[in-house]
Design a protein around this motif. Structure first.
Motif, mmCIF file in Angstrom:
data_model
loop_
_atom_site.group_PDB
_atom_site.id
_atom_site.type_symbol
_atom_site.label_atom_id
_atom_site.label_comp_id
_atom_site.label_asym_id
_atom_site.label_seq_id
_atom_site.Cartn_x
_atom_site.Cartn_y
_atom_site.Cartn_z
ATOM 1 N N UNK A 239 35.604 39.964 37.760
ATOM 2 C CA UNK A 239 34.655 40.950 37.228
ATOM 3 C C UNK A 239 33.595 41.295 38.262
ATOM 4 N N UNK A 240 33.151 40.310 39.026
ATOM 5 C CA UNK A 240 32.112 40.545 40.032
ATOM 6 C C UNK A 240 32.587 41.496 41.122
ATOM 7 N N UNK A 241 33.867 41.420 41.493
ATOM 8 C CA UNK A 241 34.368 42.282 42.572
ATOM 9 C C UNK A 241 34.857 43.628 42.053
ATOM 10 N N UNK A 242 34.712 43.878 40.735
ATOM 11 C CA UNK A 242 34.954 45.225 40.244
ATOM 12 C C UNK A 242 36.042 45.393 39.205
ATOM 13 N N UNK A 243 36.740 44.326 38.807
ATOM 14 C CA UNK A 243 37.756 44.457 37.775
ATOM 15 C C UNK A 243 37.103 44.445 36.389
ATOM 16 N N UNK A 244 37.767 45.075 35.420
ATOM 17 C CA UNK A 244 37.241 45.074 34.060
ATOM 18 C C UNK A 244 37.425 43.698 33.434
ATOM 19 N N UNK A 245 36.691 43.462 32.357
ATOM 20 C CA UNK A 245 36.800 42.177 31.666
ATOM 21 C C UNK A 245 38.214 41.967 31.126
ATOM 22 N N UNK A 246 38.847 43.052 30.681
ATOM 23 C CA UNK A 246 40.210 42.948 30.142
ATOM 24 C C UNK A 246 41.192 42.520 31.230
ATOM 25 N N UNK A 247 41.083 43.162 32.399
ATOM 26 C CA UNK A 247 41.970 42.808 33.511
ATOM 27 C C UNK A 247 41.716 41.370 33.953
ATOM 28 N N UNK A 248 40.431 40.984 34.025
ATOM 29 C CA UNK A 248 40.091 39.628 34.457
ATOM 30 C C UNK A 248 40.655 38.590 33.489
ATOM 31 N N UNK A 249 40.528 38.851 32.180
ATOM 32 C CA UNK A 249 41.052 37.908 31.192
ATOM 33 C C UNK A 249 42.576 37.848 31.255
ATOM 34 N N UNK A 250 43.220 39.008 31.431
ATOM 35 C CA UNK A 250 44.684 39.038 31.516
ATOM 36 C C UNK A 250 45.168 38.299 32.760
ATOM 37 N N UNK A 251 44.443 38.468 33.878
ATOM 38 C CA UNK A 251 44.826 37.785 35.110
ATOM 39 C C UNK A 251 44.702 36.277 34.955
ATOM 40 N N UNK A 252 43.686 35.836 34.217
ATOM 41 C CA UNK A 252 43.516 34.399 33.994
ATOM 42 C C UNK A 252 44.640 33.859 33.115
ATOM 43 N N UNK A 253 45.040 34.630 32.102
ATOM 44 C CA UNK A 253 46.178 34.220 31.282
ATOM 45 C C UNK A 253 47.440 34.136 32.121
ATOM 46 N N UNK A 254 47.609 35.092 33.053
ATOM 47 C CA UNK A 254 48.774 35.074 33.934
ATOM 48 C C UNK A 254 48.774 33.830 34.815
ATOM 49 N N UNK A 255 47.591 33.408 35.250
ATOM 50 C CA UNK A 255 47.475 32.182 36.060
ATOM 51 C C UNK A 255 48.035 30.985 35.295
#
Length: 389
Positions: A239-255
């Motif tokens: 989120x700090x580098x510019x991604x939306x909260x939705x993308x950030x949460x989805x990326x964490x789930x992908x991790x």
């Protein structure tokens, strides 16, 4: 050396039940975070007070690992698993039904004791219970923990945070079923006796073996620090580098999903390559991926790569530990306890570094930990070869 079916600790149904047991403990651990809003509403808690549920769960986990390790030589494998599932059932039911927060915390600790017993017991028994397939089976077992960790938040999303008693109640019922089903089909012997030549090592050899154990403790603490650090700080960094909260949460789930997939994918590799070689490749791979998270355009994919490479470390490391220290059958308890301690300590300690350096320092801090893990792995390879000579 291959083992016959008669030599194995687990029947096929018992192995399946053990995988269900790891789904259970993955679900229980993953429930505490998503149900915080429901706990705050039910008991009138602050966010920090509501988070104590997970802290008591982890505290109970460490205590459970050490306690069951201490008594394992005096009780059968079946008794160890039955008591562990029983404590998990009592703790989950108590958390679901607790009329006040102190009793809920006591139940979280009680369930944590069972969690520690299951985590220690099944990892230890899988490490020695399948002959030359033990490394593969450890990865399969721990992959099911990831399945549970994905299911837990999904259940809360379906029920809503206020429906947490039903989620924990379902876990209690499953644990109660596993009291019998999860321990039947497990041979009652504790472990094979160590070879006579290993029973009384010389002073110099004993020192070398103690260094190996310390090396494994360091390796596990560093790897769990990376694992927990990515899971805790990835969304904030993205989120700090510019991604939306939705993308950030989805990326964490992908991790987390990649951590689960990685443990299944490594299974055929474990049949062809030594555990230490797999761990060296994993440490190098996750270090490179963490460096790539500095590049905004590929950061979400790079974090997923970290999940893929770190996935085999915990179970494969246990197999390596068992082969490197066959004289210390309970060494696994110490590294499992260390992993729990690392999971508790890493996120706040990283937070201190982030407060001093800013969110943009997250990849650098995690890369330093991962690089240290790579160095620890290479050092362990040298130590284990020296101890074996």
């Amino acid at each position: 050396m291959k083992s016959s079916a008669a030599d194995r600790l687990f029947s096929r149904p018992a192995a399946v039940a053990s995988c269900v047991g790891f789904i259970l403990i993955g679900m229980v651990q993953s429930l505490y975070g998503p149900v915080i809003p429901g706990l705050r509403h039910e008991f009138g808690l602050s966010p920090s007070a509501a988070a104590l549920g997970l802290s008591l769960h982890f505290t109970g986990g460490v205590a459970g690992v050490l306690a069951f390790n201490a008594v394992h030589s005096r009780i059968s494998n079946r008794a160890l698993l039955a008591w562990s599932y029983g404590l998990m059932a009592a703790g989950a039911a108590g958390f679901a039904l607790a009329p006040n927060w102190p009793l809920a915390l006591a139940a979280a600790f009680l369930g944590g004791l069972g969690f520690g017993g299951i985590d220690y017991g099944l990892n230890q028994l899988f490490a020695v219970g399948f002959g030359d397939r033990s490394t593969a089976m450890l990865n399969v077992l721990n992959a099911h923990f990831g399945i549970g960790a994905v299911l837990g938040p999904a259940i809360v999303a379906w029920l809503g945070p206020d429906g947490y008693p039903y989620a924990f109640g379902a876990c209690a019922v499953l644990a109660a079923v596993l009291v019998a089903a999860g321990s039947s089909g497990v041979r009652t012997r504790v472990s094979d006796a160590p070879p006579a030549s290993a029973a009384a090592p010389t002073a110099s050899r004993a020192l070398g073996l103690s260094r190996v154990l310390v090396g494994f403790l360091v390796l596990y603490i560093l790897n769990v620090a990376v694992e927990a650090g990515v899971g805790g700080w990835e969304p904030t960094h993205l989120e700090t580098v510019g991604y939306t909260a939705t993308v950030a949460a989805s990326a964490t789930s992908l991790y987390w999903l990649m951590m689960t997939a990685g443990r299944f994918l490594v299974v055929p590799i474990t049949m062809r390559h030594a555990p230490e070689r797999i761990l060296a490749v994993c440490a190098a791979g996750m270090t490179v991926c963490l460096l790539l998270t500095l590049v905004k355009g590929v950061a979400p994919v790079a974090y997923a790569g970290v999940g893929l490479f770190i996935a085999p470390v915990f179970p494969t490391g246990l197999a390596w530990l068992n082969s490197a220290l066959p004289q210390a059958r309970r060494a696994g308890a110490w590294v499992i306890a260390a992993s729990n301690v690392g999971g508790v300590a890493a996120p706040p300690l990283l937070g201190v570094g982030i407060e001093a350096s800013g969110i943009h320092a997250v990849p650098w801090l995690l890369t330093v930990l991962s690089g240290a893990s790579l160095l620890a792995t290479l050092r362990l390879i040298r130590l284990t070869r020296r101890s074996a000579s």
